[in-house]
Design an enzyme around this catalytic site. Sequence first.
Site, PDB file in Angstrom:
ATOM      1  N   GLU A   1      -3.580 -10.567  -0.147  1.00  8.68           N
ATOM      2  CA  GLU A   1      -4.430 -10.558   1.044  1.00  8.68           C
ATOM      3  C   GLU A   1      -5.809 -10.970   0.578  1.00  8.68           C
ATOM      4  O   GLU A   1      -6.277 -10.527  -0.466  1.00  8.68           O
ATOM      5  CB  GLU A   1      -4.524  -9.156   1.664  1.00  8.68           C
ATOM      6  CG  GLU A   1      -3.214  -8.650   2.219  1.00  8.68           C
ATOM      7  CD  GLU A   1      -3.276  -7.203   2.729  1.00  8.68           C
ATOM      8  OE1 GLU A   1      -4.362  -6.724   3.080  1.00  8.68           O
ATOM      9  OE2 GLU A   1      -2.206  -6.572   2.766  1.00  8.68           O
TER      10      GLU A   1
ATOM     11  N   GLU B   1       0.819  -1.219   0.000  1.00  2.00           N
ATOM     12  CA  GLU B   1       0.000   0.000   0.000  1.00  2.00           C
ATOM     13  C   GLU B   1       0.852   1.268   0.000  1.00  2.00           C
ATOM     14  O   GLU B   1       0.756   2.096   0.901  1.00  2.00           O
ATOM     15  CB  GLU B   1      -0.949   0.003   1.203  1.00  2.00           C
ATOM     16  CG  GLU B   1      -2.024  -1.057   1.133  1.00  2.00           C
ATOM     17  CD  GLU B   1      -3.149  -0.742   0.145  1.00  2.00           C
ATOM     18  OE1 GLU B   1      -3.041   0.246  -0.614  1.00  2.00           O
ATOM     19  OE2 GLU B   1      -4.121  -1.511   0.135  1.00  2.00           O
TER      20      GLU B   1
END
Length: 960
Positions: A482, A406
């Site tokens: 994820e 991220e």
Amino acid sequence: MTYYEDPGPGYGALAPRAAVRSDAPRLSLNGTWRFHLAESVAEAPAGFEQPDFDDAGWDTIAVPSSWPMHGFGRPAYTNQPYPFPVDPPFVPDENPTGDHRLEFELDATWSGVPAVLRFDGVDSCARVYLNGAELGVSRGSRVPVEFDVSAQLLPGRNVLAVRVHQWSSGSYLEDQDMWWLPGIFRDVTLLARPAGGVADVFVHADYDHHTGTGTLLVESVPGATVRIPELGLTAEAGAPLTIPGVEPWSAEVPRLYDVVVATEAESVDLRVGFRTVAIEDGVLTVNGRRVLFHGVNRHEHDPVLGRVVPDHRLRQELLVMKQHNINAIRTSHYPPDSRLLALCDELGFWVMDEADYETHGFFLLGWEGNPADDPRFEAASLDRMRRLVERDKNHPSVIMWSLGNEAGTGRNLDAMAAWTKDRDPSRPVHYEGDLSCRSVDVYSRMYASHAEVDAIGQRTEEPLDDPELDARRRAMPFVLCEYSHSGGNGPGGLPEYEELFHRYPRCQGGFLWEWMEHGIARPDGGYAYGGEFGEELHDGTYVLDGLVFPDLTPQPVLAEVRKAFEPVLLTVDVDAGVLRIANKYDTVDTSHLALQWELADDGVTVAQGVLAMPVVESRAEATVGLPKEALDLPGEYAERWLTVRATLAADTPWASAGHEISFAQGQVATNSRRPTTAVAGVRRTAVPGWGDGSIVLGPGRFNPRNGRLVGLHEWSVEHVPLELWRAPTQHDARTWDATTLDRKARWANAGLHRLRYRTVSVDSDGDRLTVVTKVSAAQSAAGVLTTYRWSTTDGHLTAEVEVEPVGTWTVPWARVGVTLGLPAGLREVTWFGLGPGPAYPDSRSAGRVGRYTATVEQLQVQYLYPQENGARGDVRWAELSGPAGRLTVAGDPSFALTARRWTTAQLAAADHPEDLVPGDHLWLTLDALQHGLGSPTSGAPILPPHDLQPRPHTFSFTLS
Ligand code: IPT
């Protein structure tokens, strides 16, 4: 600009190198240090680095440690937001600054020996002095740094002084979803570096699966020798060695060879695994085999110590993973303690090793000013990648590098990827945040829905604008870095993902979010989450999203994970009389497994035995005949089930012989002679009558005004005719984008938690009592007509219940349930249905039909944030017992059962498990329907069959 705000990587450190075990002298400087915490840099004492500085008045602290865990300052939890103004590379004046001092003595061994001082992890910026002289400044909390101390070390007394700042320019690159925990949290070691020693070593150990030949090339200092004692091989470093007949390393068979790299001055031990990672025809392979990642994201967390993870805990974590069929780890979102990787090599895990790199708070600013694209941060970005790769390059378990998490897109990420590919072309590079995949080798998404994964599996995903990049990405293997966020009670939907991984070669599995709950142990025994330390900004319970509790106790969902990740799929085909075995291992056959079977009538074992496990090659299938004589065994039963289990035939380093790897059940066709419950025999019905001002029907007494059950046998009971709400789970209470209302809010708006009941009619017609109730909430025109038809036979009381939504419903229901308030003296439940753990509509594959007994306490799952939990699924009948007596409940066909010492409202109101205090009822809820758990907190929608939309439904239960 201050040294801690300088956006560079720091200064004075030596070039990074591999973490190795060397025979050169070493001295651990871990232990008790002197410590002083200042609220700001300005308040930190001047001259603290001087050897004669008087630190007698200071506190002491353990090193390694996260100082807020020892009462110095406080932990703070944020997911995305930075807990300081976003003004890179600057940080606020309020910058907790911890000064650490250690005096240590050196004996003669160290006289005149060149040496380095190594810090394995300091969060976030350290300025280091030895005997008053500055060694340098480090940033990059979770990468090691070494300083040359040859010129400063003294015989006898030495004084090491380290000033640690919580905030620095580095904090901008460390915005991971976790607690902010400053400190010297990994080892501090003094290492002799003998002249002519093995300064660094880079092992290239490949495996040619066509020929079974290994090649070994060890890059090290000139003149170093390489020895593999087990193979009787000695060679010069730098010269490629060809080793026929070598045994390859894999996560399934983690075969390691001891290798010694030595010069006259130093000898270094390595554990080498031969394996070759490749991308062939759009599929990631190791040693020529497609691999499937049954992975978890693993943060480093200890509920007492913070970011310090003791040895025994590291091993325990990995053992629990192996025991649950987990074969892969993403080191979210930074390099782990290196001891973890040594254990991964040894026990066998595929590891995606990730750089300490995340700038997530910039997402909230539209990525404006993202350091990942800021040239001022380029050197620091590269430094982090370099320190990761150099430290971990010799681990066979590391099969992929990850640039971080991220951090948006940007030139610094591209530079990190380019450097990595150049330095280590043997491993693919991963990064999820740049959808174009322009600088990486693997296509990765987080929380993609089942539908998206399906499209990606077919290589028909939405195209990128740039056709060239699109073609490149479409040819890549795919992983979910994820998925299936496991916050609280959840996730649901795992088997459906697994099915996609098995269906499409391109879909190579993924890494569940996440391994462990980051609760912080409170002195009173409970666990704290975000917002409980006075944080101005925090993300509350979002830090509680693990598959295991902070003490590593598995949550119920871990059984579901184990089931979904089964490497051998068993199918009991009773009609065909066979067991089908599909070997889904990447490499191994089934010869390490044994097969056991067990036949149970209504949950009582009547026969058991073993079946010979055939040798099924990886990715092959076979069938074995079922034990026919057993299936035909005479017996009286309502349900006969055959359970087959594949277990370890011999002990392994991570589980003993007999440990279960997979299981399957099949129902044997029945010539049932006994119905499911004790409700049997000659029908002796009764008609409703009057007594004591109530309507009496068999063992039941009803309030004549509202038709509710008020008594059963000698007990008074409470009766809630219909419940549509549950104590919201963490997944009910959050969506991942602010624009969608979560279920908790939608249910609250619709008033599901404050239903009102209006009695429409109470009629006794013949042998039945019929009660119609209209159920709805204030200011709601939508409601449910609920009709109970009560009857009695042989002392059993049966309710046939019909629910019919009326008006316009705009929210799903949490459940369709009936609640009874029973005497608290009922303490134990025995049930026939799914067990032993909880089951929900989309999380039930680990359940096995059987007969189970548990105390009411054992039925509860103490999620750190209280929520709906512990429902047992497909319960055909249950018996509640205790000093108060005995009650049998049977469903037609079945129901989900929860039994609690508090109400749903009390459960929902609690902030911690300790808030839940047993009352004077046992609250039994029988659910005919339930909403699934899903995993919406990070984006993936719930699968439609598990979304409980209002609809008419009938069900029945019998009380005896
Ligand atoms: C995702 C993060 O990568 C991870 O660190 C963790 O915070 C996770 O969320 C929690 O759900 S990012 C999110 C926008 C999907």
